[in-house]
Motif scaffolding. Structure first.
Motif, PDB file in Angstrom:
ATOM      1  N   GLN A   1      -4.045   8.953 -13.426  1.00  0.00           N
ATOM      2  CA  GLN A   1      -3.657   7.789 -12.606  1.00  0.00           C
ATOM      3  C   GLN A   1      -3.852   8.112 -11.128  1.00  0.00           C
ATOM      4  OE1 GLN A   1       0.390   6.811 -13.592  1.00  0.00           O
ATOM      5  NE2 GLN A   1      -0.167   5.910 -15.555  1.00  0.00           N
TER       6      GLN A   1
ATOM      7  N   LYS B   1      -7.529   8.027 -10.120  1.00  0.00           N
ATOM      8  CA  LYS B   1      -8.050   6.662  -9.981  1.00  0.00           C
ATOM      9  C   LYS B   1      -7.628   6.071  -8.643  1.00  0.00           C
ATOM     10  CE  LYS B   1      -8.248   5.835 -14.942  1.00  0.00           C
ATOM     11  NZ  LYS B   1      -7.611   5.177 -16.095  1.00  0.00           N
ATOM     12  N   ALA B   2      -6.402   6.340  -8.248  1.00  0.00           N
ATOM     13  CA  ALA B   2      -5.936   5.827  -6.954  1.00  0.00           C
ATOM     14  C   ALA B   2      -6.695   6.495  -5.811  1.00  0.00           C
ATOM     15  CB  ALA B   2      -4.438   6.063  -6.811  1.00  0.00           C
TER      16      ALA B   2
ATOM     17  N   SER C   1      -3.717  -1.606  -6.869  1.00  0.00           N
ATOM     18  CA  SER C   1      -2.604  -1.075  -7.644  1.00  0.00           C
ATOM     19  C   SER C   1      -3.173  -0.486  -8.927  1.00  0.00           C
ATOM     20  CB  SER C   1      -1.636  -2.190  -7.978  1.00  0.00           C
ATOM     21  OG  SER C   1      -2.246  -3.050  -8.904  1.00  0.00           O
ATOM     22  N   PHE C   2      -2.343   0.251  -9.641  1.00  0.00           N
ATOM     23  CA  PHE C   2      -2.807   0.761 -10.927  1.00  0.00           C
ATOM     24  C   PHE C   2      -3.256  -0.387 -11.824  1.00  0.00           C
ATOM     25  CE2 PHE C   2       0.062   4.749 -10.755  1.00  0.00           C
ATOM     26  CZ  PHE C   2      -0.835   5.349  -9.906  1.00  0.00           C
TER      27      PHE C   2
ATOM     28  N   PHE D   1      -6.344   4.070  -2.695  1.00  0.00           N
ATOM     29  CA  PHE D   1      -5.049   3.389  -2.789  1.00  0.00           C
ATOM     30  C   PHE D   1      -5.131   1.882  -2.511  1.00  0.00           C
ATOM     31  CE2 PHE D   1      -4.260   7.714  -1.240  1.00  0.00           C
ATOM     32  CZ  PHE D   1      -3.513   8.208  -2.297  1.00  0.00           C
TER      33      PHE D   1
ATOM     34  N   ARG E   1       0.834  -1.198   0.000  1.00  0.00           N
ATOM     35  CA  ARG E   1       0.000   0.000   0.000  1.00  0.00           C
ATOM     36  C   ARG E   1       0.876   1.258   0.000  1.00  0.00           C
ATOM     37  NH1 ARG E   1      -5.249   2.193   1.841  1.00  0.00           N
ATOM     38  NH2 ARG E   1      -4.744   4.330   2.393  1.00  0.00           N
TER      39      ARG E   1
ATOM     40  N   SER F   1       1.404   7.133  -6.530  1.00  0.00           N
ATOM     41  CA  SER F   1       0.392   8.160  -6.790  1.00  0.00           C
ATOM     42  C   SER F   1       0.938   9.537  -6.443  1.00  0.00           C
ATOM     43  CB  SER F   1      -0.859   7.903  -5.952  1.00  0.00           C
ATOM     44  OG  SER F   1      -1.305   6.612  -6.189  1.00  0.00           O
TER      45      SER F   1
ATOM     46  N   ARG G   1       2.016   1.870  -3.421  1.00  0.00           N
ATOM     47  CA  ARG G   1       0.945   2.457  -4.249  1.00  0.00           C
ATOM     48  C   ARG G   1       0.799   3.940  -3.964  1.00  0.00           C
ATOM     49  NH1 ARG G   1       0.944  -2.262  -5.759  1.00  0.00           N
ATOM     50  NH2 ARG G   1       2.543  -1.214  -6.965  1.00  0.00           N
ATOM     51  N   GLU G   2       0.823   4.261  -2.680  1.00  0.00           N
ATOM     52  CA  GLU G   2       0.681   5.667  -2.294  1.00  0.00           C
ATOM     53  C   GLU G   2       1.825   6.497  -2.848  1.00  0.00           C
ATOM     54  OE1 GLU G   2      -1.631   5.226   1.985  1.00  0.00           O
ATOM     55  OE2 GLU G   2       0.487   5.753   1.923  1.00  0.00           O
TER      56      GLU G   2
ATOM     57  N   LEU H   1      -6.728  -0.633 -11.976  1.00  0.00           N
ATOM     58  CA  LEU H   1      -7.409   0.641 -12.194  1.00  0.00           C
ATOM     59  C   LEU H   1      -7.549   0.961 -13.671  1.00  0.00           C
ATOM     60  CD1 LEU H   1      -5.671   2.568  -9.355  1.00  0.00           C
ATOM     61  CD2 LEU H   1      -8.053   1.920  -9.476  1.00  0.00           C
TER      62      LEU H   1
END
Ligand SMILES: Cc1cc2nc3c(=O)[nH]c(=O)nc-3n(C[C@H](O)[C@H](O)[C@H](O)COP(=O)(O)OP(=O)(O)OC[C@H]3O[C@@H](n4cnc5c(N)ncnc54)[C@H](O)[C@@H]3O)c2cc1C
Length: 657
Positions: free
Chosen positions: A435, A438-439, A447-448, A444, A370, A377, A373-374, A451
Motif C-alpha cells: 500500500q 502504491k502511494a 487515496s488508496f 500521495f 493529502r 502511508s 493520505r500521507e 490505488l
C-alpha cells in the motif's frame, strides 16, 4: 581523533525520549505497579484470560483509558495520549492487546464511525468495561482483503432492521479479540445491502451475548483456543444466522440508511468511502507500532544489562579469577548483535513520536486530505518496520543472553511470543508495504481507493512519474543539512549527516523511479496490470523499505535537534551514525551495484560500524535505562543484578566533531 570524557545528562535524555506525552508515560510508571500489573508467565489459558480481564478492570480504575475518548463522554480527547498509554503496557502484553481491543478497536470504531448518539449511549460503558466488546472485521476467507469480506447486512424496511448474516463458512468472523469469552457487543463489518443495492463494507453494532454471558439468538461463538502468544486474550469466531438489529445500530458517519431504505453518504464513491472509513481506524496500527517498539526496548534493556555484567572466557595472559574474565559486551561480536539494534530502536522511537504527533493533530482537525493520505502511508510503513524490527531484535536478544535468555523467568521468550503477531494483525506487513509503495508511486495524490488495480493501470499509462522525494512536513533542518552535504564523492566524511541523508534519499529516488519505469515498460508490452505489478513485488517492497529507512533517519535527526544538552546530543549523534552505517552496511550490495559506494568505501562502512559499536559500548546501559521501563516491568532476574554499572562514571566518547 580526540577522546573527551562525556557526562550524559540522564534527565535530559529521558525528557527527550518521553517527548510530548511525558505526562502519560509518567502516569503509567506511577500506576502500573505491584501485583496487579506484574508480568505473568505459564498460567493455564483460562486462568490467564480471567486475570487479564481483572487487570483490564484495574487499568480502567487508573483512568489510563480516558485519553482516547471524547470529552463529551468523560474522556480527555487526547488521541496521542491514548497511543502512548497503549505502548506503556509492556509489563503485560496480553493486557496491552486486550486494552487495544476494548478501547482502541471496539471503542475506537464506535467513536470514529458512529454518531453522537452512539457515543453517548455506548462509550461510557466501553470506557468502564461494563460493556466488553469486539471489533469483528476479519473473516476466515478474507483477512488482508477486507473489502471483499462476505458477511452481509441487509436492510428490511418493513421492520426497520438490518439482518446480519454469515452466508458461507469462509465468511465466519475469525481471530476476533474478546469474542471467545468476554465480549457482549461487536462492531461487525459487513457488506451493506439496501433496496437491492450493495453499498460496500459498513460497520454495525451487533449484540453477541446477553447479560448472563450466553450467546444471543442466531449468534454462534467458538473459541480459537490456545495461541502462540497473548493467551490472556480470548480470541474467537462468530457466525450470524439472520440476526436482526435496529436500523440505528448502523455506525452511520460515512453512510446511512433511511427508514424507507434510501441510502445516503457524504462520500459518493464506494471505494473512496471504504478507504476513508478504514483511514479513520489507523490509531490501532500506530499503537501496534509503538507496542512493538516497547517490546524491543524491554528485550534490549534485559540483554544489554546482562551483557554488561555477564563474563565468559579470560583474556590470555591475565590473572586468574572471575574479575579477569571478559564481559560479553566487550566482545565486538556481541556489540554488533545489540548496538545496531539499539540504534534502530532509537530511530524508530523518534519516528513513532513524530507519527503520533501527526495523528494527534489530524484527529484534532488540522490538515487536509493529502495529509491524511500521507499519514496513512506513513503508518503502514512504520507499523511494518517497527514490528519486524521487534521480532528480529527480540530473537537476537534471546540468543545474546544464551541459556538464561531461554528461561521464562527472564521474560524474553514471552516478549517474543506475545509480540510476534504484531507483524500480522492491524494489517499484514507485506500487504502494508505494498500500500505504501502504491502511494509513493502516485506521490500521495490519490487515496488508496484509487490505488487498486484500476488505479495502477491509470498510473502505468498516465502522467510522467515525478519527483518522489517530497518531504511531507516542512523540514528546514534536513534541507539545510542536505544542501550543505559535501557531495557523493569518495572524500565525503562517512559521519557527515548531510551526506548520509543524501545517500539514503538518492537510493530511495533511484529505487522508486526504477520501479515506476519498470511498471510502465512492462505495461507498454501489453502485459496484464496485475501480472506486471506481481512480477515487480520484490521491487515494490524494497521501495517501501528504503523510503521508510530515509524517513526514519530524518525523524531521528529531528529528534536529536530537540535535545538541550551538548554531551547527550553528541552521544545521540553517534547512535544516529550507527543507525545509518548499519543500514548502509546491510544494503552494501545495492550501493556497490549502483556505484554509490566504491569497494574501498563500502569496506570503510564496515569499519565504521565496528568503530561506532566500540565507542558506544560504555554508554549502552545508560541508553537503555533512559527508556524508563520500570524494573518490575522487566522482571528478569538477569537484568536486575546490583553489580552492573547503571549509575556509572562519565566515560569517554569518540569525538568526531
Ligand atoms: C491473535 C490475533 C488477534 C486478532 N484480532 C483481530 C480482531 O480483534 N479483529 C479482527 O477483525 N481481526 C483480528 N485478527 C485478524 C488479523 O487482522 C488478520 O489475521 C490479518 O489481517 C491477516 O489476515 P489473514 O490471517 O487472513 O492472512 P492473509 O491475508 O491470508 O495473509 C497470509 C500471508 O499471505 C501474504 N499475502 C496476502 N496477500 C498478499 C498479496 N497481495 N501479496 C503478497 N502476499 C500476500 C501475507 O503477507 C501473509 O504472509 C487477529 C489475528 C490474530 C492472529
Amino acid at each position: 581523533m580526540t577522546e573527551q570524557p562525556l557526562r550524559v545528562n540522564r534527565t535530559e535524555l529521558r525528557r527527550l525520549l518521553d517527548g510530548r506525552w511525558a505526562h502519560v508515560r509518567e502516569q503509567a510508571r506511577d500506576v502500573l505497579r505491584g501485583d496487579d500489573f506484574a508480568p505473568v508467565a505459564g498460567l493455564p489459558m483460562q486462568e490467564h484470560r480471567e486475570l487479564t480481564l481483572k487487570r483490564l478492570h484495574a487499568l480502567a480504575d487508573t483512568g489510563m483509558q480516558t485519553h482516547g475518548f471524547p470529552e463529551s463522554v468523560g474522556g480527555r480527547g487526547d488521541v496521542g495520549g491514548s497511543v502512548v498509554a497503549f505502548e506503556m503496557l509492556v509489563c503485560d502484553m496480553s493486557l496491552m492487546v486486550k486494552m487495544g481491543v476494548q478501547w482502541g478497536l471496539f471503542g475506537g470504531a464506535i467513536h470514529a464511525l458512529g454518531n453522537e448518539q452512539h457515543h453517548r449511549e455506548y462509550l461510557p460503558t466501553v470506557m468502564s468495561v461494563d460493556l466488553p466488546g469486539c471489533f469483528a472485521m476479519t473473516e476466515t476467507g478474507h483477512g488482508s482483503d477486507v473489502q471483499n469480506l462476505r458477511t452481509t447486512a441487509t436492510y428490511d424496511p418493513k421492520t426497520e432492521e438490518f439482518v446480519v448474516h454469515t452466508p458461507e463458512e469462509s465468511a465466519r468472523k475469525d481471530y476476533i479479540g474478546n469474542a471467545a469469552r468476554d465480549g457482549r457487543l461487536a462492531v461487525v463489518f459487513a457488506q451493506l445491502h439496501s433496496a437491492g443495492i450493495d453499498h460496500g463494507v459498513h460497520a454495525l453494532l451487533v449484540p453477541i451475548r446477553d447479560s448472563t454471558g450466553a450467546p444471543m439468538p442466531g449468534v454462534r461463538i467458538e473459541d480459537c483456543g490456545h495461541k502462540g502468544g497473548i493467551n490472556g486474550v480470548d480470541n474467537g469466531r462468530l457466525w450470524f444466522d439472520q440476526v436482526r438489529v435496529p436500523r440505528t445500530n448502523l455506525l452511520n458517519r460515512y453512510g446511512d440508511v433511511g427508514p424507507d431504505g434510501a441510502y445516503s453518504s457524504p462520500i459518493e464513491s464506494k471505494n473512496r468511502r471504504f478507504f476513508t472509513m478504514l483511514g479513520t481506524l489507523i490509531r490501532g496500527r500506530v499503537s501496534v507500532a509503538g507496542g512493538a517498539g516497547s517490546a524491543a526496548k524491554a528485550a534490549l534493556t534485559i540483554a544489554l544489562r546482562y551483557a554488561d555484567t555477564r563474563r565468559q572466557f579470560t583474556r590470555p595472559g591475565s590473572e586468574e579469577g572471575t574479575e579477569q574474565e571478559v564481559r560479553l559486551l566487550d566482545y565486538l561480536a556481541h556489540q554488533r548483535k545489540l548496538l545496531p539494534a539499539l540504534a534502530r530502536t532509537y530511530a524508530l522511537h523518534f519516528a513513532q513520536e513524530e507519527t503520533v504527533t501527526r495523528l494527534h493533530e489530524l484527529s484534532s482537525g488540522e490538515g487536509d486530505e493529502r495529509a491524511q493520505r500521507e499519514l496513512e502511508s506513513r503508518v503502514a510503513g512504520l507499523k511494518a518496520m517497527a514490528t519486524w524490527h521487534a521480532t528480529k531484535t527480540i530473537q537476537t536478544c534471546r540468543e545474546a543472553c544464551g541459556g538464561a535468555g531461554y528461561m521464562s523467568d527472564n521474560r524474553i521468550t514471552q516478549l517474543k511470543a506475545d509480540s510476534d503477531i504484531f507483524t500480522t494483525f492491524e494489517g499484514d506487513n507485506t500487504v502494508l508495504l505494498q500500500q505504501l509503495a502504491k502511494a509513493l508511486l502516485t506521490n500521495f495524490q490519490d487515496s488508496f481507493a484509487d490505488l487498486d488495480q484500476l488505479g495502477l493501470v491509470r498510473f502505468m499509462t498516465g502522467r510522467m512519474f515525478e519527483n518522489v522525494i517530497e518531504r511531507t512536513a516542512a523540514l528546514p533542518l534536513i534541507d539545510r543539512l542536505v544542501t550543505a552535504a559535501p557531495g557523493m564523492g569518495e572524500d565525503a566524511n562517512l559521519y557527515n549527516r548531510g551526506w548520509q541523508l543524501e545517500l539514503l534519499e538518492d537510493r530511495e529516488k533511484h529505487v522508486v523511479e526504477g520501479l515506476a519505469a519498470r511498471l510502465r515498460r512492462a505495461r507498454k508490452d501489453g502485459s496484464d496490470a496485475f501480472e506486471v505489478f506481481n512480477h515487480a513485488q520484490d521491487h515494490v517492497l524494497r521501495a517501501s523499505r528504503v523510503h521508510m529507512e530515509r524517513v526514519v533517519l530524518e525523524a531521528f535527526v529531528m529528534g536529536i535537534d530537540r535535545c538541550g544538552d551538548q554531551a547527550t546530543t553528541k552521544l545521540l549523534n553517534r547512535l544516529c551514525d550507527l543507525y545509518v552505517m548499519s543500514v548502509v552496511e546491510e544494503d552494501r550490495a545495492w550501493f556497490l551495484e549502483h556505484e554509490r559506494l566504491s569497494a574501498s568505501r563500502a569496506k570503510r562502512v564496515i569499519a565504521a560500524v565496528n568503530e561506532l559499536c566500540r565507542g558506544l559500548r560504555p554508554h549502552a546501559v545508560q541508553l537503555v535505562d533512559a527508556f524508563g521501563l520500570r524494573d518490575e516491568w522487566l522482571a528478569a532476574p538477569i537484568a536486575l543484578g546490583d553489580e552492573h554499572a547503571r549509575q556509572g562514571d562519565p566515560v569517554p566518547v569518540d569525538d568526531r566533531g
